[in-house]
Design an enzyme around this catalytic site. Structure first.
Site, PDB file in Angstrom:
ATOM      1  N   CYS A 148     -12.656 -10.494  19.484  1.00  0.00           N
ATOM      2  CA  CYS A 148     -12.480 -11.727  20.258  1.00  0.00           C
ATOM      3  C   CYS A 148     -13.212 -11.791  21.591  1.00  0.00           C
ATOM      4  O   CYS A 148     -13.820 -12.814  21.899  1.00  0.00           O
ATOM      5  CB  CYS A 148     -10.998 -11.958  20.506  1.00  0.00           C
ATOM      6  SG  CYS A 148     -10.075 -12.180  18.986  1.00  0.00           S
TER       7      CYS A 148
ATOM      8  N   ARG B  26     -14.240  -4.234  14.445  1.00  0.00           N
ATOM      9  CA  ARG B  26     -15.130  -5.328  14.825  1.00  0.00           C
ATOM     10  C   ARG B  26     -15.526  -5.202  16.302  1.00  0.00           C
ATOM     11  O   ARG B  26     -14.674  -5.090  17.160  1.00  0.00           O
ATOM     12  CB  ARG B  26     -14.452  -6.672  14.519  1.00  0.00           C
ATOM     13  CG  ARG B  26     -14.207  -6.829  13.017  1.00  0.00           C
ATOM     14  CD  ARG B  26     -13.480  -8.108  12.675  1.00  0.00           C
ATOM     15  NE  ARG B  26     -12.120  -8.149  13.166  1.00  0.00           N
ATOM     16  CZ  ARG B  26     -11.304  -9.176  13.006  1.00  0.00           C
ATOM     17  NH1 ARG B  26     -11.738 -10.242  12.355  1.00  0.00           N
ATOM     18  NH2 ARG B  26     -10.071  -9.149  13.475  1.00  0.00           N
TER      19      ARG B  26
HETATM   20  P1  NAI Z   1     -10.190 -12.349   9.742  1.00  0.00           P
HETATM   21  O1  NAI Z   1     -11.628 -12.267   9.424  1.00  0.00           O
HETATM   22  O2  NAI Z   1      -9.356 -11.114   9.682  1.00  0.00           O
HETATM   23  O3  NAI Z   1      -9.482 -13.425   8.774  1.00  0.00           O
HETATM   24  C1  NAI Z   1     -10.007 -14.663   8.427  1.00  0.00           C
HETATM   25  C2  NAI Z   1      -9.768 -14.896   6.935  1.00  0.00           C
HETATM   26  O4  NAI Z   1     -10.104 -16.248   6.621  1.00  0.00           O
HETATM   27  C3  NAI Z   1     -10.608 -14.016   6.010  1.00  0.00           C
HETATM   28  O5  NAI Z   1      -9.751 -13.254   5.186  1.00  0.00           O
HETATM   29  C4  NAI Z   1     -11.444 -15.034   5.193  1.00  0.00           C
HETATM   30  O6  NAI Z   1     -11.662 -14.618   3.860  1.00  0.00           O
HETATM   31  C5  NAI Z   1     -10.592 -16.278   5.274  1.00  0.00           C
HETATM   32  N1  NAI Z   1     -11.301 -17.532   5.051  1.00  0.00           N
HETATM   33  C6  NAI Z   1     -12.486 -17.963   5.586  1.00  0.00           C
HETATM   34  N2  NAI Z   1     -12.782 -19.199   5.165  1.00  0.00           N
HETATM   35  C7  NAI Z   1     -11.765 -19.580   4.345  1.00  0.00           C
HETATM   36  C8  NAI Z   1     -11.469 -20.783   3.603  1.00  0.00           C
HETATM   37  N3  NAI Z   1     -12.293 -21.834   3.652  1.00  0.00           N
HETATM   38  N4  NAI Z   1     -10.343 -20.821   2.852  1.00  0.00           N
HETATM   39  C9  NAI Z   1      -9.498 -19.756   2.823  1.00  0.00           C
HETATM   40  N5  NAI Z   1      -9.707 -18.623   3.504  1.00  0.00           N
HETATM   41  C10 NAI Z   1     -10.826 -18.523   4.276  1.00  0.00           C
HETATM   42  O7  NAI Z   1     -10.084 -13.001  11.189  1.00  0.00           O
HETATM   43  P2  NAI Z   1      -8.883 -12.881  12.256  1.00  0.00           P
HETATM   44  O8  NAI Z   1      -9.048 -11.683  13.112  1.00  0.00           O
HETATM   45  O9  NAI Z   1      -7.578 -13.102  11.560  1.00  0.00           O
HETATM   46  O10 NAI Z   1      -9.220 -14.120  13.173  1.00  0.00           O
HETATM   47  C11 NAI Z   1      -9.025 -15.458  12.745  1.00  0.00           C
HETATM   48  C12 NAI Z   1      -9.163 -16.346  13.958  1.00  0.00           C
HETATM   49  O11 NAI Z   1      -8.163 -16.016  14.929  1.00  0.00           O
HETATM   50  C13 NAI Z   1     -10.495 -16.237  14.686  1.00  0.00           C
HETATM   51  O12 NAI Z   1     -10.844 -17.497  15.158  1.00  0.00           O
HETATM   52  C14 NAI Z   1     -10.187 -15.325  15.860  1.00  0.00           C
HETATM   53  O13 NAI Z   1     -11.050 -15.582  16.942  1.00  0.00           O
HETATM   54  C15 NAI Z   1      -8.758 -15.718  16.191  1.00  0.00           C
HETATM   55  N6  NAI Z   1      -7.960 -14.677  16.835  1.00  0.00           N
HETATM   56  C16 NAI Z   1      -8.047 -13.360  16.476  1.00  0.00           C
HETATM   57  C17 NAI Z   1      -7.259 -12.401  17.096  1.00  0.00           C
HETATM   58  C18 NAI Z   1      -7.349 -10.967  16.712  1.00  0.00           C
HETATM   59  O14 NAI Z   1      -6.801 -10.147  17.442  1.00  0.00           O
HETATM   60  N7  NAI Z   1      -7.988 -10.615  15.635  1.00  0.00           N
HETATM   61  C19 NAI Z   1      -6.289 -12.764  18.138  1.00  0.00           C
HETATM   62  C20 NAI Z   1      -6.234 -14.168  18.405  1.00  0.00           C
HETATM   63  C21 NAI Z   1      -7.054 -15.079  17.774  1.00  0.00           C
END
Ligand code: NAI
Length: 480
Positions: free
Chosen positions: A272, A342
């Site tokens: 992030c 990441r």
């Molecule tokens: P991640 O990469 O672990 O998970 C995202 C998931 O979305 C993946 O499993 C992917 O296959 C799925 N995906 C993508 N397009 C899709 C679609 N059209 N339909 C269904 N599934 C789909 O990412 P993460 O870490 O969970 O982050 C998600 C969001 O949250 C990002 O915007 C990030 O910036 C934000 N975020 C992340 C934090 C963290 O600590 N990792 C904390 C706060 C916010």
């Protein structure tokens, strides 16, 4: 029964929904993803992410009111509230490349919602998105609405990996942004009532949409800025003989500053901080605010500088060459208690050392060999795309081995770099490590977790970030 669906079963979607399901037994929660492998893992005993306490929560609700599925359309069409928690990578090409958020996955999720919805929906932005994304999503949805009403809410997630479950159980605050219309306010209340099952009302902050979106970017920028500030001080400490831990302690005692996030280290990582600051920088530039953009850009520059400085310390201490020398890397995850790699600083440190032809032996308690090799062969920003869109197979790097024990990693090594603050590294038998290493034996502690005095007594030459330098290291250039 209220039905919630979350699109994206990642580090945010999985734990957040598991906790909602646990705290709200009367709500049915479905987490959907396009990645079959991820969903299969969520339904197995081997969850796709490591997070203390997560397994316990999932086991309590899975199959009762918590479901993981690849049937995206079915669950989306049935849900009253849809969270979108998909990847929002940094764009690698085109307008805003290297800075702006790539909203491909967000847009495709929104279009799919519009395609399958048969009833009114509340759509919640959980992903971190650029300011005004909600407006774009609203346009996609309303232009394809077939008479269905949508309310868009921004509910950014503030959990920290490694303590996600604790953070979700007891959040500092929950932030909900929505339209300032009666329907917008009604939607805010609907989401608020979900969180109110376990979060005290005074910790649920309601704002307009743009404030909520911007607050998330601002919070991450402030957090990263603290780390870059203390890391900048660490370079000055090394140059002058001050001890950064003492400086941070003294500075943090000021209640206006506070003690948290003031540990000097090899640099910040995680999915992030860099991404969100780049995003903020891009938004500033688009609004003609060059000075503001440059201010935040510097937070990232200091982070890169810190990683380079670390690599230079290693190389310069070892007679200015690590070519052909074995170096043990302890820790690859971007912080302890997660397997997430990441943007981990370990990637840049390892690439720097490999660039100088070192042979690396890596050990991390939670990161697989496949992941490490994948990370070291991936291009910048490739990691933030769904797994099936990442480069197919990791290149094999011949100067690299991944082992399952710190002692094995250090055997016959000239130096040992600690890149993640895993608790188990604090209690290693350093005498045993020393006995099996080449001499002189070096420890480069990128997380300041070892007892420097004890290690020097054993015979190690020790470098700790921002601490008075070992006589060996004095007069050796380490500025990137
Ligand atoms: P991640 O990469 O672990 O998970 C995202 C998931 O979305 C993946 O499993 C992917 O296959 C799925 N995906 C993508 N397009 C899709 C679609 N059209 N339909 C269904 N599934 C789909 O990412 P993460 O870490 O969970 O982050 C998600 C969001 O949250 C990002 O915007 C990030 O910036 C934000 N975020 C992340 C934090 C963290 O600590 N990792 C904390 C706060 C916010």
């Amino acid at each position: 029964m209220v039905k919630i669906c979350c699109i994206g079963a990642g580090y945010v979607g999985g734990p957040t929904m598991a906790v909602i399901a646990l705290k709200c037994p009367a709500i049915e929660v479905a987490v959907v993803d396009i990645s079959v492998a991820r969903i299969t893992a969520w339904n197995s005993d081997q969850l796709p992410i490591y997070e203390p306490g997560l397994e316990d929560v999932v086991k309590q609700c899975r199959g009762k009111n918590l479901f993981f599925s690849t049937d995206v359309e079915k669950h989306v069409s049935e849900a009253d509230i849809i969270f979108v928690s998909v990847n929002t990578p940094t764009k690698t090409r085109g307008l805003g490349a290297g800075k702006a958020a790539d909203l491909t996955y967000w847009e495709s999720a929104a279009r799919m919602i519009a395609d399958v919805a048969k009833s009114d929906k509340i759509v919640v932005e959980k992903s971190t998105v650029p300011v005004k994304t909600a407006e774009a999503i609203e346009r996609i949805l309303t232009h394809n609405s077939k008479g269905i009403k949508y309310q868009i809410l921004s509910n950014p997630e503030f959990l920290a990996e490694g303590t996600a479950i604790e953070d979700l159980f007891n959040p500092d605050r929950v932030l909900i942004g929505g339209r300032e219309t009666p329907d917008g306010q009604k939607a805010i209340q609907a989401l608020k009532s979900v969180y109110a099952h376990w979060v005290p009302e005074e910790r649920i902050i309601c704002t307009n949409l743009w404030s909520a979106e911007l607050s998330k970017l601002a919070a991450n920028a402030f957090l990263a800025q603290r780390i870059s500030s203390v890391n900048a001080m660490s370079a000055l400490c090394e140059a002058t003989g001050a001890d950064v831990a003492q400086v941070a302690h003294a500075v943090g005692k000021d209640t206006r500053i506070g003690p948290k996030f003031l540990n000097a280290s090899v640099g910040f990582g995680g999915s992030c901080f860099q991404k969100d600051i780049l995003n903020l920088v891009y938004i500033c530039e688009c609004n003609g605010l060059t000075e503001v953009a440059n201010y935040w850009k510097q937070v990232i520059k200091v982070n890169d500088y810190q990683k380079n400085r670390f690599v230079n310390r290693v190389v310069s201490s070892m007679f200015n060459t690590v070519s052909g020398k074995k170096i043990a890397i302890l820790g690859f995850a971007f912080k302890k208690d997660t397997g997430d790699t990441r943007e981990t600083p370990a990637i840049d440190v390892c690439k720097g050392l490999l660039g100088d032809k070192a042979r690396l032996s890596i050990y991390d308690p939670q990161v697989t060999e496949d992941q490490i090799k994948r990370d070291l062969s991936m291009n910048k920003f490739d990691w933030d795309h769904p797994v099936h869109l990442q480069p197919a197979s990791p290149l094999s790097v011949k100067e690299l081995s991944v082992v399952w024990d710190a002692y094995e990693a250090a055997k016959d090594a000239h130096g040992l770099c600690i890149l993640t603050e895993w608790d188990e590294f604090k209690t290693l038998d350093f005498q045993k490590l020393y006995d099996n290493m080449q001499k002189p034996a070096f420890v480069f502690d990128g997380r300041n977790i070892v007892d420097v005095k004890k290690l020097r007594e054993i015979g190690f030459i020790v470098y700790s970030v921002g601490k008075p330098l070992d006589p060996w290291l004095k007069d050796m250039p380490a500025v990137a």
